[in-house]
Design an enzyme around this catalytic site. Sequence first.
Site, short mmCIF file in Angstrom:
data_model
loop_
_atom_site.label_atom_id
_atom_site.label_comp_id
_atom_site.label_asym_id
_atom_site.label_seq_id
_atom_site.Cartn_x
_atom_site.Cartn_y
_atom_site.Cartn_z
N TRP A 1 -2.90 -2.76 -1.69
CA TRP A 1 -2.37 -4.08 -1.92
C TRP A 1 -3.02 -4.86 -1.01
O TRP A 1 -2.90 -4.97 0.23
CB TRP A 1 -0.83 -3.95 -1.96
N HIS B 1 19.27 -35.91 -6.34
CA HIS B 1 18.46 -36.17 -4.95
C HIS B 1 17.24 -35.76 -5.30
O HIS B 1 16.48 -35.60 -4.02
CB HIS B 1 19.33 -35.31 -3.72
N LYS C 1 14.17 -14.50 -10.73
CA LYS C 1 13.78 -13.49 -11.80
C LYS C 1 12.93 -13.87 -12.98
O LYS C 1 11.93 -13.63 -13.30
CB LYS C 1 15.21 -13.14 -12.27
N LYS D 1 6.65 -3.68 -4.53
CA LYS D 1 8.08 -3.48 -4.72
C LYS D 1 8.44 -3.51 -3.16
O LYS D 1 9.63 -4.30 -2.92
CB LYS D 1 8.47 -1.98 -5.26
N CYS E 1 0.87 -1.03 -0.05
CA CYS E 1 0.05 0.19 0.16
C CYS E 1 0.76 1.06 0.22
O CYS E 1 2.01 1.18 0.70
CB CYS E 1 -0.84 -0.02 1.32
N GLU F 1 19.10 -16.88 -8.01
CA GLU F 1 18.47 -15.64 -8.21
C GLU F 1 17.93 -15.42 -9.76
O GLU F 1 16.96 -14.76 -9.98
CB GLU F 1 19.68 -14.47 -8.16
N GLU G 1 9.39 -14.76 -11.33
CA GLU G 1 8.83 -13.40 -10.94
C GLU G 1 8.15 -12.72 -12.07
O GLU G 1 6.93 -11.99 -12.03
CB GLU G 1 9.13 -12.75 -9.88
N ARG H 1 5.12 0.26 -7.01
CA ARG H 1 4.96 -0.32 -5.72
C ARG H 1 4.12 -1.73 -5.89
O ARG H 1 4.34 -2.65 -4.97
CB ARG H 1 4.83 0.27 -4.34
N ASN I 1 -1.45 1.91 6.03
CA ASN I 1 -0.44 0.82 5.32
C ASN I 1 -0.27 0.17 6.54
O ASN I 1 0.41 0.63 7.52
CB ASN I 1 0.69 1.55 4.89
N GLY I 2 -0.35 -1.24 6.46
CA GLY I 2 -0.06 -2.03 7.70
C GLY I 2 -1.12 -2.93 8.00
O GLY I 2 -1.92 -3.24 7.05
C1 F6R Z 1 12.75 -10.06 -6.24
C2 F6R Z 1 12.74 -8.89 -5.51
C3 F6R Z 1 12.41 -9.27 -3.94
C4 F6R Z 1 13.17 -8.42 -2.86
C5 F6R Z 1 12.71 -8.78 -1.38
C6 F6R Z 1 13.47 -7.93 -0.41
O1 F6R Z 1 13.21 -9.49 -7.49
O2 F6R Z 1 12.58 -7.87 -5.68
O3 F6R Z 1 12.52 -10.69 -3.54
O4 F6R Z 1 14.58 -8.73 -3.18
O5 F6R Z 1 11.32 -8.48 -1.30
O6 F6R Z 1 13.24 -6.59 -0.72
P1 F6R Z 1 14.20 -5.51 -0.04
O7 F6R Z 1 15.62 -5.78 -0.79
O8 F6R Z 1 13.60 -4.31 -0.33
O9 F6R Z 1 14.54 -5.69 1.36
#
Ligand code: F6R
Length: 615
Positions: free
Chosen positions: A73, A511, A492, A610, A2, A488, A495, A27, A99-100
């Site tokens: 959100w 395994h 990527k 985000k 949010c 990673e 997502e 976000r 927000n929260g």
């Molecule tokens: C993946 C991504 C998330 C963030 C995670 C932590 O592409 O962006 O997995 O890495 O939510 O976020 P931060 O780094 O802001 O603590």
Amino acid sequence: MCGIFGVTGDSRTTELLIKGLKRMEYRGYDSSGICLVNGKRLIRKRAVGPLSNLEPLVEDLPNSECGIAHTRWATHGAPTKENAHPHFSKDSKIAVVHNGIIENEVELRKKIKLLDDGIAFESETDSELIAHLLLIEFENSEIDIKNAKEEEILSCWKLVLDKLEGSFALAVVINGRNDFILFARKFAPLIISHDGERGILASDVSCVVGLTEEVFYLNEGDWGILTNSEVQIFNVDGEFVEAEAKKLEWKLGEAELGGYPTFMLKEIYEQPRVVRDCLRGRLSRDKIKGFSIPFNPRLLRIVGCGTAYNAGLLARYYIEQLSKIPVILDHAHEFRYGAPSGPKSLVIGISQSGETADTLAAIEAAQERGYPTLGIVNVESSTIARNVDSLLGIRAGPEIGVASTKAFTGQVLGGLLVAMKLGQLSKTFHREDLSYFDRHARMLPTSMERMLNDQNIKTKLWEAQQYFIDKNHAFFLGRNTSYPIALEGALKLKEISYIHAEGYAGGELKHGPLALVEEGTPIIVIASEGSSHKKLLGNAREVAARGAKVIFITHQEDDLADSHADLVIKVPRTHDLLQPLLYNIICQLLSLNIAEERGCNVDRPRNLAKSVTVE
Ligand code: F6R
């Protein structure tokens, strides 16, 4: 997550609120809304879906000098108009954006019903009850809201805040009062700015870039009132806080596309700059400097989530290799509820936003246990950055794309700097090692630029992309320092393209996961260094024998991979410790190309936000 935005003291309130909401779009959200304080009533407009659904609804609204806005959100209740913020109290006298998560929601809802059974909840949210509670406090105090003094309003506001458990960033407006916004924060970000005439509040610093040059960063538990002429901030004990405005760390252009079609592509291409900035003033031929390690540890713990966790895994390899100090890596959400034992250790929190609720809570849990903390953080004004004992800012600049890209590079470099510094302290990483590393690190940005513009690599990426047509599963394999890149890479891909992808350490293949490999399964193998590279070649053979399509990502001096893969993508050779960063960029580009081919919005993947500011 949010987002909250509020303005007071400006006749262009609607325009500014929409501008603020647009800045928060990145976000992630599923509905949005605004509320204006207008002469006789509060005017509220809400819409489900993108902001373009809200915009036509606000076009002809009357002028107002004060208002609040929200992007939601969904956590409590589906993304519907009724659940969209702002929420009203009874008789539409008070509007709140939140927000929260209010953890004692059930109990408070019951209490409200007992106090006033005429109150009908309009939404399924936990946020609405805050508006009802405030109205009840006003009624109990028998004050006339329209003419009440600020002190009277504030004391009612404090009574409400004292009842709330959980996390919140809050903004509240009141019918007939276009001269102020009430606010509060606890475990959710909120910033305030005031230029003497106009007050702005926002949950995200990037929303106010270009609108103001200085902001007040609120501390946990801070609350207060933003009037047309000033801001008054109080702490959790009700004491007045003499807050100091801080200069914004970012400039407007940095948070814009600048000619790129997507933020993700822009941010991938910014990585050479991130390397230069992150290492500037910290790396020299004989010294690691420019940040401090608050404690000489015998054990380290690293915490983070998602991409930051993957960067932490690479940092673990580096620290153990260069300093011989053991490292325990945890997802921040696991750490915060665990009970770590063993010697007092240094806890490193890695976070791009510096506001991730779990990472923030893990850092707090560490501090409560008396452990010193170090943050590897991008947003240097964030809560984590301000709370840790020592900060290593990665200087990646605003990261707008939901999928983290350039921040990973900065986080890995941060981990590497810590590893080298600890290695020097433990006398296991020597001057000549550093001087050799320094030579390569200086050339890394140029190698990255060369790679990003290499036509041959672009063609190979296009060929690799063809293996994913009509595929719903893929695997990424690595070993040692390429294992975090496999994790990673898979994160990527899944997502942003919605292809199910898993990252595995090559040694794990037999395994279990091997059972899933079938004719045509795309498998990305990421080269590693030393003896583990040969083992990975063996893994490539194993999956190829089962019909998989193997894409090998390696460096230009590796001739072994050619006979072990359907397609080999070669990147410039650099220092062993830096090589994974180049491989990772290839994974980022591959995921981006595949996602775009499938018509996905790479900057705003579905269901994701985000900065994950709730647990
Ligand atoms: C993946 C991504 C998330 C963030 C995670 C932590 O592409 O962006 O997995 O890495 O939510 O976020 P931060 O780094 O802001 O603590």
